[in-house]
Design an enzyme around this catalytic site. Structure first.
Site, short mmCIF file in Angstrom:
data_model
loop_
_atom_site.label_atom_id
_atom_site.label_comp_id
_atom_site.label_asym_id
_atom_site.label_seq_id
_atom_site.Cartn_x
_atom_site.Cartn_y
_atom_site.Cartn_z
N ASN A 1 13.76 -2.61 7.13
CA ASN A 1 14.29 -1.45 6.32
C ASN A 1 14.35 -0.22 7.00
O ASN A 1 13.09 0.18 7.11
CB ASN A 1 13.62 -1.51 4.82
N ILE B 1 13.55 -4.23 12.61
CA ILE B 1 13.13 -3.34 11.43
C ILE B 1 13.83 -3.73 10.25
O ILE B 1 15.03 -3.89 10.13
CB ILE B 1 13.72 -1.85 11.74
N ILE C 1 0.79 -1.18 -0.09
CA ILE C 1 -0.09 -0.01 -0.05
C ILE C 1 0.83 1.15 -0.04
O ILE C 1 0.44 2.48 -0.12
CB ILE C 1 -0.87 -0.05 1.11
N GLY C 2 2.15 1.00 0.11
CA GLY C 2 3.05 2.24 0.01
C GLY C 2 4.02 1.99 1.19
O GLY C 2 4.89 2.77 1.55
N THR C 3 3.81 0.84 1.90
CA THR C 3 4.59 0.53 3.26
C THR C 3 6.07 0.15 2.81
O THR C 3 6.95 0.42 3.73
CB THR C 3 3.95 -0.35 4.02
N GLY D 1 3.20 0.38 10.69
CA GLY D 1 2.28 1.08 9.78
C GLY D 1 1.35 2.08 10.54
O GLY D 1 0.92 3.17 10.06
N GLU D 2 0.99 1.83 11.68
CA GLU D 2 -0.19 2.76 12.48
C GLU D 2 0.35 3.31 13.86
O GLU D 2 0.04 4.50 14.29
CB GLU D 2 -1.39 1.82 12.73
#
Lengths: 735, 178
Positions: free
Chosen positions: A629, A627, A462-464, A701-702
């Site tokens: 990236n 993480i 989604i762009g993540t 993401g949130e």
């Protein structure tokens, strides 16, 4: 056998692998796809919020140039509703009857040769209504409410006794408005039937769910439906449903026997693909004089559509945010004649955290203790409800590192202590405990004759950065350079993955990819171990590693062979393996599954004369486990923080209280943060790989959005002495 | 109660939209001719008629910047311009930014600085950023932020966009390129 031990690509801040496509305009978003012979569709939406259609005259529209069909409730066959999903029931099927449930409900779809013809003809559809008095707010006595809609209400201890024992209490009501997801990409559906085979290019975050829905609604086998969403112009939750317009486009394509493309308009994006629903929350906190929490009571009421579900347990997060013996959380949803709400980046938690973390700041003021100190004293060292140790938790480190980077210790305790000319300067903070979420996932990894590998999944980016992190992961596990790995995503024909949502895709899909890589390496090893021609013939699996584009003897990289060589010798064009991941169970692990943690420190400047609020800097520290990236993860957090700034000071979808019409359904009127609104942001990651996740990953993401609104509201209080309990914080509240 | 959607009145029966008009203009250095309905915007002409889908539609109301292109060297919102107004003009889109197969330095910088996430607003951001340098408005962070504020990014890659623009500005802008 094990995989390469050094991690040259995993975690590295590599550039997005889909970056070149995106910066050259080559990435195919759903609205960019055209099919030969396609027709164009335009929606007609209701101009009342409740009632019935008494007459719908399509005569003029049908006569307009280029018009092929006008779909109404008279023409559309009775369609079943889509299936239950993890986000509740599917939206009602469109154009099934004459009932109007909300302003902006689809009442007709015009199909024509061109976009302009469809749009012009849509204006010629005449609709007559018998309007009813709509239910538009919580306090309407006719409204139907649903208590504990998600079974997440909780209580432990005796909250009344806790409050009675408290030396200091806070009792406050917080309100949050409707916000609209508003991804930049207009949602678009292009549907094409070939016999009973259906192909749909759709703006969805969940291709597998849309496939299942369309198969069920149109009575065809799932295998004959293909849903593609390889690129999406943002979603923020709006793409988590098979919306009525998707069903309509598919129905239209069946009716006219040609591919049909429907692109929503920006105003239609406000009524057709969900929004973060408004809510009212009451929080009561009690603490002893030494700043120990003894009671948390959090009740929420939020708005729901007449016939939809929406996952919004605002208060649920308060049950696990702090160590506290007496806790009650309860959520209620009230049905109204409003467009369907949907998850919007950090659903429920964005709103619930604003109330809890604002109340914590009020409690700190009442106790005369530093807000950070209050949180540290009540830190949940173990999961407060389960009593189990966390699978990972670096919240204390988030606080410590954030405070240091921000310079929190230099903050004066008293509000209205600092000014810079006519600007009052204030600082506030908030903590975040984001919930764990994961769903089962499948993936396939294939090595090909050219020696490279492909990752395949229906999950989408989604762009993540899903394309990028899966490519990194596969390259790492197979010992390949990044350039030799490709990820194919967003195609429901590929192995099924869950939605890009809930901050859960990277962990679920990444774990499935890791499992597929392990199985693939096992299969490759079988090939070489019994092969006398292989330099690895007879090797103990423990002595073989994946490195240098193939299998190598550990400690002797010269002894081994590339995947290309292995495949060539065995006459195989490719070799693939399917992998799977299933969510961990806390009871089996003896650990509480942790989501991401975080801390935000915000500085605001408030114009004393005009009440203008400017966010001047934000420091954010996140524990996201491992993480994969740092570059794309940081972008996720930056995006979340700015989304939080929007929630705090700009975003407000205004519904006319008498007609139910959204009054500001454009980007000119619904304010979102722009370049000039965004200050310097300082983002840091801390923490260790999560012990319950195969990859150690927790989604980010949130979490970056949650807590920003409270940190800003608390900073506004520190600047001005005014406590604003209603979002967005606009100048009228500060004058 | 009779009601119609919240849009301008229906066109009269002698619908001017039905009329076709031929527009000749240069797109990315190539002469193009578009015969289209007079209502067709530059944005829809590029996307639907010329297959140049790199220019995006985010609002169709001139409020988001996703459709930013250059017309005669100036940045323009392609959704607010009719194709017919472009007769004789020179239009550059994201597809026309590269030279001899090499991406424009701004495109490289956006990748390097992760100046996007979903990527949908990116062509518009880049077209605006290239024009910004030419306009001489990339001198300070404040200027960049102010003069890029017509380009919305809902993923909110803003700080990275600013970093990318600064990087290119520092390297001497795009003078060597365009």
């Amino acid at each position: 056998m094990s995989t390469a031990e050094d991690l040259p690509v995993l975690g590295a801040p590599v550039d997005r692998v889909d970056g070149p496509l995106k910066v050259t305009g080559q990435a195919p978003y759903p609205s960019d796809v055209d099919l030969p012979g396609q027709a164009h569709a335009a929606l007609v939406q209701s101009t009342i919020a409740a009632g019935r259609i008494t007459d719908l005259d399509t005569t003029e529209a049908e006569k307009a140039p280029g018009v092929l069909a006008v779909l109404t409730h008279h023409t559309v066959p009775r369609l079943p509703r889509g299936p239950m999903t993890s986000l509740g029931v599917s939206p009602p099927a469109p154009l099934q009857d004459d009932r109007i449930r909300h302003h902006g409900q689809h009442v007709a779809l015009v199909v024509a040769e061109s976009r302009e013809q469809a749009t012009a003809a849509a204006r010629l559809v005449r609709v007559e209504y018998a309007p009813a008095d709509p239910v538009l707010d919580f306090d309407d006595p006719r409204a139907v409410s649903v208590d504990d809609p998600w079974g997440l209400d909780s209580h432990r201890g005796d909250v009344d006794a806790g409050l009675a024992s408290a030396d200091v209490t806070v009792d406050a009501v917080y309100t949050t408005p409707d916000n609209t997801n508003n991804p930049l990409g207009l949602f678009s559906t292009l549907a094409a039937w070939e016999g009973e085979r259906l192909t749909v290019y759709d703006a969805t975050q969940w291709p597998a769910m849309v496939r299942e829905t369309l198969a069920e609604v149109f009575g065809v086998p799932e295998v004959s439906v293909r849903v593609l969403s390889p690129f999406l112009g943002g979603g923020f939750g709006a793409g988590l449903r098979a919306w009525p317009h998707v069903i309509l486009a598919v129905q239209a394509a069946r009716d006219v026997g040609r591919p049909v493309k429907l692109v929503l308009t920006r105003p239609q994006m406000f009524t057709s693909v969900g929004h973060r629903p408004k809510g009212v929350q009451r929080v009561r906190l009690g603490a002893t004089a030494d700043a120990t929490l003894v009671a948390i009571e959090h009740h929420s009421t939020s708005l729901l559509a007449v016939e939809d579900d929406d996952y919004e347990p605002f208060a649920a997060g308060s049950a696990v945010a702090y160590a506290c013996p007496h806790v009650v959380t309860a959520d209620r949803q009230v049905r109204a004649n409003v467009p369907a709400p949907v998850s919007m980046r950090a659903p429920a938690h964005a709103q619930g955290n604003f109330a809890l973390e604002s109340a914590m700041d009020e409690l700190a003021c009442a106790l005369d203790v530093d807000p950070l100190e209050l949180r540290l004293r009540n830190h949940a060292d173990v999961h407060p409800a389960l009593g189990l140790p966390w699978s990972s938790n670096a919240l204390r480190e988030c606080y410590a590192v954030g405070a240091e980077r921000f310079g929190w210790s230099r903050r004066p305790a008293r509000p209205r202590s600092r000014r810079d000319g006519h600007w009052l300067v204030g600082q506030g903070m908030a903590g975040v405990s984001y919930p764990w979420y994961q769903a089962p996932s499948l993936a396939r990894v294939t090595v090909t004759a050219d020696g490279g590998a492909t990752v395949a999944s229906s999950g989408m980016d989604i762009g993540t950065g899903t394309y990028t992190v899966l490519t990194q992961l596969c390259a790492h596990l197979l010992g390949l350079p990044l350039e030799q790995v490709r990820s194919d995503l967003g195609d429901s024909d590929l192995p099924e993955a869950p939605q890009a949502g809930g901050s859960g895709l990277t962990s679920a899909l990444g774990s499935a990819v890791a499992d597929a890589c392990e199985r693939l390496l096992g299969a490759l090893l079988e090939l070489v171990r019994d092969d006398p021609e292989s330099p690895l013939h007879g090797s103990d699996p423990e002595d073989v590693v994946a490195a240098g584009g193939g299998l190598r003897r550990r400690g002797d990289p010269g002894r081994g062979e590339t995947y290309a060589a292995i495949l060539a010798r065995h006459g195989r064009p490719q070799l693939g393996a399917d992998g799977a991941s299933t969510p961990a169970q806390p009871t089996e692990l003896g650990m509480a599954l942790a989501g991401a943690f975080g801390a935000h420190f915000a500085e605001v400047r408030v114009d004393e004369d005009l009440g203008l609020v400017r966010v001047s800097r934000v420091t954010t520290v996140i524990d996201g486990g491992r993480i994969l990236n740092e570059k794309t993860a940081r972008s996720q957090v930056i995006g979340g923080v700015i989304g939080g700034i929007g929630m705090a000071v700009f975003e407000d979808t205004i519904t006319d209280p008498t007609t139910g019409r959204i009054a500001n359904a454009t980007f000119g009127d619904y304010l979102v943060p722009v370049h000039a609104d965004v200050p310097d942001l300082d983002v840091t990651f801390v923490g260790e790989p999560d012990r319950a996740s195969a990859l150690g990953v927790k989604g980010v993401g949130e979490v970056g959005l949650v807590g920003v609104a409270a940190a800003i509201a608390n900073a506004v209080h520190h600047a001005t002495g005014v406590r604003v309990r209603s979002l967005p914080i606009t100048l009228d509240a500060l004058l | 109660m009779t009601s119609t959607p919240d849009v301008p009145p229906a066109p009269p029966q002698s619908d001017p939209g039905a009329a076709e008009i031929t527009t000749a203009f240069t797109v990315n250095g190539t002469p193009r001719t578009v015969g289209a309905d007079t209502r067709v915007t530059l944005l829809d002409a590029l996307r639907d008629r010329l297959g140049l889908t790199g220019t995006k539609k985010g609002c169709d109301q001139g409020a988001c910047g996703a459709c930013t292109v250059h017309v005669d060297g100036r940045r323009v919102l392609a959704c607010l311009m009719l194709a017919a107004q472009c007769d004789g003009r020179e239009v550059t889109t994201i597809e026309g930014l590269s030279r001899e197969g090499r991406p424009h330095p701004m495109q490289d910088a956006f990748v390097r600085h992760d100046g996007f996430q979903c990527g949908y607003c990116t062509p518009g951001q880049i077209m605006s950023a290239v024009a910004l340098l030419r306009e001489g408005r990339a001198g300070t962070d404040e200027d960049i932020r102010e003069f890029m504020s017509g380009n919305l990014c809902r993923c909110a890659a803003y700080p990275n966009v600013v970093a990318a623009i600064k990087d290119v500005a520092r390297e001497g802008g795009d003078h060597a390129h365009l």
